[in-house]
Design a protein around this motif. Structure first.
Motif, mmCIF file in Angstrom:
data_model
loop_
_atom_site.group_PDB
_atom_site.id
_atom_site.type_symbol
_atom_site.label_atom_id
_atom_site.label_comp_id
_atom_site.label_asym_id
_atom_site.label_seq_id
_atom_site.Cartn_x
_atom_site.Cartn_y
_atom_site.Cartn_z
ATOM 1 N N ASN A 52 0.816 -1.223 0.000
ATOM 2 C CA ASN A 52 0.000 0.000 0.000
ATOM 3 C C ASN A 52 0.851 1.275 0.000
ATOM 4 O O ASN A 52 0.385 2.339 0.430
ATOM 5 N N CYS A 53 2.074 1.165 -0.473
ATOM 6 C CA CYS A 53 2.937 2.350 -0.571
ATOM 7 C C CYS A 53 2.386 3.278 -1.649
ATOM 8 O O CYS A 53 2.006 2.840 -2.739
ATOM 9 N N THR A 54 2.305 4.576 -1.359
ATOM 10 C CA THR A 54 1.790 5.530 -2.345
ATOM 11 C C THR A 54 2.853 5.833 -3.397
ATOM 12 O O THR A 54 4.047 5.575 -3.194
ATOM 13 N N THR A 55 2.402 6.397 -4.507
ATOM 14 C CA THR A 55 3.345 6.789 -5.564
ATOM 15 C C THR A 55 4.344 7.816 -5.045
ATOM 16 O O THR A 55 5.540 7.735 -5.343
ATOM 17 N N PHE A 56 3.853 8.773 -4.254
ATOM 18 C CA PHE A 56 4.759 9.782 -3.697
ATOM 19 C C PHE A 56 5.826 9.144 -2.823
ATOM 20 O O PHE A 56 7.015 9.445 -2.938
ATOM 21 N N CYS A 100 12.989 6.571 -3.883
ATOM 22 C CA CYS A 100 13.964 6.217 -4.923
ATOM 23 C C CYS A 100 14.879 7.401 -5.243
ATOM 24 O O CYS A 100 16.105 7.252 -5.329
ATOM 25 N N LEU A 101 14.297 8.584 -5.402
ATOM 26 C CA LEU A 101 15.092 9.774 -5.727
ATOM 27 C C LEU A 101 16.027 10.150 -4.583
ATOM 28 O O LEU A 101 17.175 10.545 -4.801
ATOM 29 N N TRP A 102 15.541 10.017 -3.364
ATOM 30 C CA TRP A 102 16.360 10.327 -2.180
ATOM 31 C C TRP A 102 17.579 9.410 -2.116
ATOM 32 O O TRP A 102 18.710 9.848 -1.901
ATOM 33 N N LYS A 103 17.344 8.127 -2.336
ATOM 34 C CA LYS A 103 18.427 7.140 -2.302
ATOM 35 C C LYS A 103 19.442 7.384 -3.427
ATOM 36 O O LYS A 103 20.660 7.377 -3.209
ATOM 37 N N CYS A 104 18.940 7.640 -4.652
ATOM 38 C CA CYS A 104 19.831 7.866 -5.798
ATOM 39 C C CYS A 104 20.648 9.151 -5.635
ATOM 40 O O CYS A 104 21.839 9.188 -5.959
ATOM 41 N N LEU A 109 15.562 14.488 4.323
ATOM 42 C CA LEU A 109 14.649 14.762 3.209
ATOM 43 C C LEU A 109 13.488 15.585 3.741
ATOM 44 O O LEU A 109 12.717 15.121 4.583
ATOM 45 N N THR A 110 13.365 16.813 3.272
ATOM 46 C CA THR A 110 12.298 17.704 3.724
ATOM 47 C C THR A 110 11.230 17.819 2.635
ATOM 48 O O THR A 110 11.558 18.010 1.463
ATOM 49 N N PHE A 111 9.973 17.684 3.026
ATOM 50 C CA PHE A 111 8.871 17.819 2.071
ATOM 51 C C PHE A 111 7.673 18.393 2.806
ATOM 52 O O PHE A 111 7.691 18.542 4.037
ATOM 53 N N VAL A 112 6.637 18.750 2.056
ATOM 54 C CA VAL A 112 5.468 19.384 2.669
ATOM 55 C C VAL A 112 4.296 18.416 2.714
ATOM 56 O O VAL A 112 4.175 17.523 1.867
ATOM 57 N N VAL A 113 3.438 18.602 3.720
ATOM 58 C CA VAL A 113 2.252 17.763 3.911
ATOM 59 C C VAL A 113 1.024 18.662 3.975
ATOM 60 O O VAL A 113 0.985 19.629 4.748
ATOM 61 N N ASN A 114 0.040 18.368 3.154
ATOM 62 C CA ASN A 114 -1.220 19.106 3.144
ATOM 63 C C ASN A 114 -1.968 18.840 4.450
ATOM 64 O O ASN A 114 -2.136 17.683 4.848
ATOM 65 N N TYR A 120 13.058 0.870 2.787
ATOM 66 C CA TYR A 120 13.472 1.481 4.051
ATOM 67 C C TYR A 120 13.225 2.988 4.016
ATOM 68 O O TYR A 120 12.666 3.567 4.959
ATOM 69 N N ALA A 121 13.635 3.627 2.924
ATOM 70 C CA ALA A 121 13.416 5.069 2.780
ATOM 71 C C ALA A 121 11.935 5.396 2.692
ATOM 72 O O ALA A 121 11.469 6.401 3.246
ATOM 73 N N ALA A 122 11.161 4.547 2.000
ATOM 74 C CA ALA A 122 9.720 4.776 1.879
ATOM 75 C C ALA A 122 9.036 4.729 3.245
ATOM 76 O O ALA A 122 8.120 5.504 3.518
ATOM 77 N N GLU A 123 9.485 3.825 4.116
ATOM 78 C CA GLU A 123 8.928 3.740 5.469
ATOM 79 C C GLU A 123 9.217 5.010 6.262
ATOM 80 O O GLU A 123 8.354 5.512 6.994
ATOM 81 N N LEU A 124 10.436 5.537 6.137
ATOM 82 C CA LEU A 124 10.789 6.768 6.844
ATOM 83 C C LEU A 124 9.930 7.932 6.372
ATOM 84 O O LEU A 124 9.503 8.771 7.166
ATOM 85 N N ILE A 125 9.670 7.984 5.062
ATOM 86 C CA ILE A 125 8.844 9.057 4.505
ATOM 87 C C ILE A 125 7.406 8.943 5.016
ATOM 88 O O ILE A 125 6.779 9.940 5.388
ATOM 89 N N ARG A 126 6.885 7.720 5.064
ATOM 90 C CA ARG A 126 5.517 7.517 5.563
ATOM 91 C C ARG A 126 5.409 7.918 7.036
ATOM 92 O O ARG A 126 4.435 8.553 7.453
ATOM 93 N N GLU A 127 6.410 7.571 7.834
ATOM 94 C CA GLU A 127 6.412 7.928 9.255
ATOM 95 C C GLU A 127 6.419 9.442 9.433
ATOM 96 O O GLU A 127 5.731 9.979 10.301
ATOM 97 N N ALA A 128 7.216 10.145 8.596
ATOM 98 C CA ALA A 128 7.268 11.604 8.683
ATOM 99 C C ALA A 128 5.910 12.214 8.318
ATOM 100 O O ALA A 128 5.436 13.160 8.976
ATOM 101 N N LYS A 129 5.259 11.671 7.290
ATOM 102 C CA LYS A 129 3.918 12.145 6.902
ATOM 103 C C LYS A 129 2.929 11.957 8.035
ATOM 104 O O LYS A 129 2.141 12.864 8.357
ATOM 105 N N ASN A 130 2.969 10.779 8.659
ATOM 106 C CA ASN A 130 2.001 10.466 9.706
ATOM 107 C C ASN A 130 2.266 11.217 11.003
ATOM 108 O O ASN A 130 1.421 11.192 11.913
ATOM 109 N N SER A 131 3.423 11.857 11.114
ATOM 110 C CA SER A 131 3.716 12.613 12.338
ATOM 111 C C SER A 131 2.939 13.912 12.421
ATOM 112 O O SER A 131 2.849 14.521 13.479
ATOM 113 N N VAL A 132 2.375 14.344 11.303
ATOM 114 C CA VAL A 132 1.624 15.600 11.285
ATOM 115 C C VAL A 132 0.248 15.373 11.893
ATOM 116 O O VAL A 132 -0.506 14.500 11.448
ATOM 117 N N ASN A 133 -0.084 16.139 12.938
ATOM 118 C CA ASN A 133 -1.389 15.992 13.590
ATOM 119 C C ASN A 133 -1.974 17.373 13.876
ATOM 120 O O ASN A 133 -1.425 18.376 13.468
#
Length: 365
Positions: A278-282, A288-292, A307-312, A352-365
């Motif tokens: 259930n990994c999203t495209t983002f 992949c881009l972060w790792k490369c 890796l810094t990104f924005v969350v709606n 591994y990187a995708a999991e870290l990104i998902r955790e960062a997204k879910n930290s927003v409350n």
């Protein structure tokens, strides 16, 4: 064979599109999210439309002009001007004699002659498809929206927009453009989503209180050292010397190559196959881009990679005390960061990187 035609654009005289009805003068405060220095920029967007037989004889220039005049009655701050107030806080001056910059234009070729590839970023035709208005490089005391509609010989057109990011984000821009269409061509007397201001909701408390760790604002050490041929190199010192010798622009041209990559369904699926279920495209593509990118930089194995990104936050606030109205068209996102070391990022799977990104997204409350 005849040589290909040189792509030319003939612009008509620029116009200021005003709200259709006279508006009262007003001063509006922007939110503290709007006021961030990173958002004090102009953003350019190109939207390409092929010929649509259902539009018939309708001229896209006239449809968009009519829609703009009607939509700006409801979105009248977008017809105003941003200025710096006390303590450099941004405010919006809403006038009745200002407006958005609008330029009709005609191209001498069809879209198929220009080619889809040439319209991908970085687009070499941007200066032709979006007129630069002298004196509007900044974000204050100039039109908030610059629009150019270029009609092509095939019947298609390009809608080019440059917008002041302190006033609106991408979702808000789409909402505004939908209103322009609904009022200009759809026959509606009101857009399906009514805009609201309410920017005080996203202001900080009178006495700010930091309640969690904000790694997105910490200084990164990823660019300080790199490993070349088994040796650690002080990158900051090296770049400082190179800037002194070559200058900033030449140094950038020497080391940075601009390329545009398109990821289709096959490429995306190949990356997702290496990621959690259930990994999203983002999440997958960004991982992949972060790792490369990290592998290309060759940082020290122990260097912190951030890796810094924005969350709606629109949907995340729907059930809380500070509920955002669906018509909120302002910047409604926060920055978060996924953090790890260069060694872990490069040696572990993309998942591994995708999991870290998902955790960062879910930290927003």
């Amino acid at each position: 064979m005849a040589p290909p035609r040189v792509f030319c654009v003939r612009r008509s005289k620029p116009q200021l599109i005003l709200p259709e009805t006279e508006m009262s003068r007003d001063v509006k405060q922007v939110s503290d999210i709007d006021d961030q220095g990173s958002l004090r920029v102009q953003v350019a967007v190109l939207m390409v439309y092929k010929n649509n037989q259902e539009m018939g004889w309708l001229d896209p220039v006239e449809v968009i002009k009519i829609g703009l005049g009607k939509a700006l009655v409801l979105y009248h701050p977008l017809a105003g001007r941003v200025i710096e107030g006390q303590n450099k806080k941004l405010v919006v001056m809403c006038f009745d004699d200002k407006g958005v910059w609008f330029v009709p234009a005609k191209a001498n070729v069809g879209l198929e002659e220009l080619g889809v590839e040439s319209l991908q970023p970085p687009c070499p035709h941007l200066n032709k498809l979006l007129q630069h208005v002298p004196g509007s490089d900044g974000i204050t005391d100039c039109p908030i929206l610059h629009i150019q509609v270029t009609r092509f010989t095939c019947g298609g057109f390009v809608l080019a927009i440059r917008f002041n990011h302190t006033m609106i984000d991408s979702q808000g821009l789409v909402q505004f453009l939908n209103a322009v269409y609904e009022l200009g061509h759809g026959g509606a007397t009101a857009p399906s989503i009514l805009p609201v201001w309410e920017r005080d909701i996203l202001n900080a408390r009178p006495t700010p209180r930091i309640s969690c760790t904000h790694t997105e604002f910490e200084e990164s050490d990823e660019s300080k050292t790199a490993v070349f041929h088994g040796k650690s190199v002080d990158v900051e010192k090296l770049l400082k010397n190179l800037r002194w010798i070559f200058g900033e622009k030449l140094l950038f041209d020497m080391f940075m190559i601009k390329r545009s990559f398109t990821f289709g369904s096959r490429e995306l699926q190949a990356i997702k196959d290496q990621c959690p279920e259930n990994c999203t495209t983002f999440e997958a593509l960004t991982a992949c881009l972060w790792k490369c990118r990290t592998a290309a930089l060759r940082p020290h194995p122990n260097a912190t990679m951030r890796l810094t990104f924005v969350v709606n936050v629109r949907e995340r606030l729907q059930g809380g005390i500070y509920r955002l109205d669906p018509g909120y068209y302002d910047n409604a996102f926060v920055s978060v960061a996924a953090v790890t070391t260069a060694e872990l990022l490069c040696t572990r799977p993309v998942g591994y990187a995708a999991e870290l990104i998902r955790e960062a997204k879910n930290s927003v409350n």
